[in-house]
Design a protein around this motif. Structure first.
Motif, PDB file in Angstrom:
ATOM      1  N   ARG A 148       0.839  -1.206   0.000  1.00  0.00           N
ATOM      2  CA  ARG A 148       0.000   0.000   0.000  1.00  0.00           C
ATOM      3  C   ARG A 148       0.876   1.259   0.000  1.00  0.00           C
ATOM      4  O   ARG A 148       2.100   1.170   0.145  1.00  0.00           O
ATOM      5  CB  ARG A 148      -0.927   0.018   1.212  1.00  0.00           C
ATOM      6  N   TYR A 149       0.210   2.390  -0.166  1.00  0.00           N
ATOM      7  CA  TYR A 149       0.920   3.669  -0.122  1.00  0.00           C
ATOM      8  C   TYR A 149       1.130   4.108   1.330  1.00  0.00           C
ATOM      9  O   TYR A 149       0.284   3.869   2.184  1.00  0.00           O
ATOM     10  CB  TYR A 149       0.126   4.756  -0.861  1.00  0.00           C
ATOM     11  N   LYS A 150       2.271   4.748   1.545  1.00  0.00           N
ATOM     12  CA  LYS A 150       2.583   5.270   2.879  1.00  0.00           C
ATOM     13  C   LYS A 150       2.914   6.758   2.745  1.00  0.00           C
ATOM     14  O   LYS A 150       3.493   7.185   1.745  1.00  0.00           O
ATOM     15  CB  LYS A 150       3.792   4.509   3.435  1.00  0.00           C
ATOM     16  N   LYS A 151       2.533   7.523   3.737  1.00  0.00           N
ATOM     17  CA  LYS A 151       2.878   8.943   3.715  1.00  0.00           C
ATOM     18  C   LYS A 151       4.274   9.148   4.285  1.00  0.00           C
ATOM     19  O   LYS A 151       4.613   8.617   5.347  1.00  0.00           O
ATOM     20  CB  LYS A 151       1.872   9.757   4.536  1.00  0.00           C
ATOM     21  N   LEU A 152       5.091   9.923   3.562  1.00  0.00           N
ATOM     22  CA  LEU A 152       6.436  10.263   4.034  1.00  0.00           C
ATOM     23  C   LEU A 152       6.345  11.604   4.761  1.00  0.00           C
ATOM     24  O   LEU A 152       6.042  12.624   4.150  1.00  0.00           O
ATOM     25  CB  LEU A 152       7.402  10.377   2.850  1.00  0.00           C
ATOM     26  N   SER A 153       6.595  11.577   6.059  1.00  0.00           N
ATOM     27  CA  SER A 153       6.469  12.817   6.842  1.00  0.00           C
ATOM     28  C   SER A 153       7.801  13.563   6.909  1.00  0.00           C
ATOM     29  O   SER A 153       8.022  14.388   7.781  1.00  0.00           O
ATOM     30  CB  SER A 153       5.970  12.500   8.253  1.00  0.00           C
ATOM     31  N   HIS A 172      -1.114  18.836   3.676  1.00  0.00           N
ATOM     32  CA  HIS A 172      -1.842  17.613   3.996  1.00  0.00           C
ATOM     33  C   HIS A 172      -1.702  17.335   5.486  1.00  0.00           C
ATOM     34  O   HIS A 172      -0.603  17.334   6.029  1.00  0.00           O
ATOM     35  CB  HIS A 172      -1.303  16.412   3.199  1.00  0.00           C
ATOM     36  N   VAL A 173      -2.845  17.121   6.132  1.00  0.00           N
ATOM     37  CA  VAL A 173      -2.881  16.832   7.567  1.00  0.00           C
ATOM     38  C   VAL A 173      -3.305  15.372   7.749  1.00  0.00           C
ATOM     39  O   VAL A 173      -4.345  14.968   7.223  1.00  0.00           O
ATOM     40  CB  VAL A 173      -3.898  17.753   8.290  1.00  0.00           C
ATOM     41  N   GLY A 174      -2.505  14.594   8.442  1.00  0.00           N
ATOM     42  CA  GLY A 174      -2.877  13.197   8.657  1.00  0.00           C
ATOM     43  C   GLY A 174      -1.702  12.269   8.429  1.00  0.00           C
ATOM     44  O   GLY A 174      -0.672  12.670   7.879  1.00  0.00           O
ATOM     45  N   SER A 175      -1.855  11.020   8.861  1.00  0.00           N
ATOM     46  CA  SER A 175      -0.728  10.085   8.817  1.00  0.00           C
ATOM     47  C   SER A 175      -0.695   9.199   7.575  1.00  0.00           C
ATOM     48  O   SER A 175       0.284   8.513   7.327  1.00  0.00           O
ATOM     49  CB  SER A 175      -0.756   9.193  10.064  1.00  0.00           C
ATOM     50  N   GLY A 176      -1.773   9.193   6.776  1.00  0.00           N
ATOM     51  CA  GLY A 176      -1.795   8.306   5.606  1.00  0.00           C
ATOM     52  C   GLY A 176      -2.448   8.941   4.403  1.00  0.00           C
ATOM     53  O   GLY A 176      -3.073  10.001   4.505  1.00  0.00           O
TER      54      GLY A 176
END
Length: 369
Positions: A269-274, A304-308
């Motif tokens: 799956r896709y992951k958010k890079l913070s 973008h606000v959020g972890s994913g």
């Protein structure tokens, strides 16, 4: 439809600093439409774009409902804000959102959507409408010619296959730049150059980096060898080569999209890079530009606000008359310029701060061409 007086707090906060003639309106959320609202605010505070859109409205305000499209709905929305007697408030962009959903099934559900995908759809849709109108105005036999989407460069073909001058719309004039893809054969040294147009630059990001280093990587030299050899027309064979990307014509408004969502094969799956990526208020493109150095000033950020990637929220930061504002759907507040640093990202892998810069809007300080 103009609603509420929630903005009077903003008027009081700004007092005599309130920018003359400017309007600050929050946009109502119709169930996960923050991706749309955040992009619309960035575009509203893109002055060259706003001016052209209001001019378009003035020339086309008597268009009937039958001829309504994404462009006429957007022009009407911007005019509602710009011509409001109130300085602040909330507007419901219902007609525009309904038209977008009618036009593109991707945005019909109440699922979380991607602001960058929406921005791409919107700019290409506006271009398609303007090109069609320009061709109808010309009324020439070649007016119904094929036209590629602007992201790949507009090319008009006449019946005999000869290229005709492409239609250059005011959307092109605001956002379009030209990239040159240079490939140099390492055997005969011949350089092959291919131009392509762009509305935004999507750049890969790394931890603890900056926009400048992301752009350097974007235009860095890559060696083509082994299975990736280049077919050289002069050598008539596959050869090792070096290729790099340069900006041949910098746009008036430079949009940079940070690739914060990465597909992780192990996770499926896709992951958010913070990642922490510093974006400066003033940006120089330096060696990326072919002929001259281009200097830009930041005026908007979609956050973008959020972890994913599949859930979360979008807000925008916009600059107007040297003041910065944070706009979260219906709410508009002033913020200190220094607080932009909190949206760079996190130096740690796990952080409670999930508000990260995602799309950056820079205006060329060299003036509008």
């Amino acid at each position: 439809m103009v609603m509420g007086t929630t903005g009077s707090k903003l008027e009081k906060a700004l007092g005599d600093k309130f920018p003359e003639g400017e309007r600050f309106f929050g946009l109502e959320n119709f169930g996960n439409t923050c991706y749309c609202n955040s992009v619309l605010q960035a575009l509203y505070f893109c002055i060259p774009f706003r001016e052209q859109l209001l001019e378009y409205y003035a020339e086309n305000k008597n268009v009937g409902e039958a001829d309504e499209n994404v462009l006429t709905c957007l022009a009407d929305l911007f005019n509602q804000i710009n011509s409001s007697k109130k300085k602040t408030g909330i507007i419901a962009p219902k007609r525009f959102v309904q038209r977008v959903k009618k036009q593109n099934e991707l945005f019909r559900s109440y699922m979380h959507q991607d602001a960058h995908e929406f921005l791409n759809f919107l700019l290409n849709e506006l271009v398609d409408i303007l090109e069609k109108e320009a061709n109808e105005t010309k009324g020439s036999p070649g007016s119904s010619s094929q036209s590629e989407k602007v992201a790949n460069g507009p090319v008009n073909l006449q019946a005999n296959g000869a290229q005709k001058e492409p239609v250059i719309t005011w959307v092109h004039k605001c956002f379009q730049g030209i990239l040159t893809n240079e490939t140099r054969c390492l055997r005969c040294e011949t350089v092959t150059a291919r131009d392509e147009t762009f509305f935004d630059l999507s750049v890969d990001i790394e931890q603890n980096s900056s926009i400048t280093s992301c752009l350097k990587n974007f235009s860095s030299t890559e060696t083509l060898n082994a299975e990736d050899k280049f077919f050289c027309d002069k050598c008539c064979s596959l050869q090792e080569a070096q290729k790099r990307m340069k900006i041949k014509k910098p746009p008036n408004v430079l949009i940079i999209h940070l690739k914060r969502f990465k597909y992780i094969e192990q996770l499926g799956r896709y992951k958010k890079l913070s990642y922490r990526v510093v974006f400066p208020l003033e940006l120089k493109l330096g060696n990326m530009v072919e002929n001259a150095e281009a200097e830009y000033s930041l005026f908007a950020v979609v956050v973008h606000v959020g972890s994913g990637p599949n859930h979360g929220h979008y807000i925008s930061l916009v600059k107007s008359h040297d003041l910065w504002f944070l706009i979260d759907d219906e709410n508009v507040d002033t913020v200190d310029e220094s607080s932009l640093q909190t949206f760079f990202g996190s130096a740690q892998e796990y952080s409670s701060n999930t508000d990260h810069g995602y799309i950056l809007f820079y205006e060329n300080l060299g003036g509008r061409s």
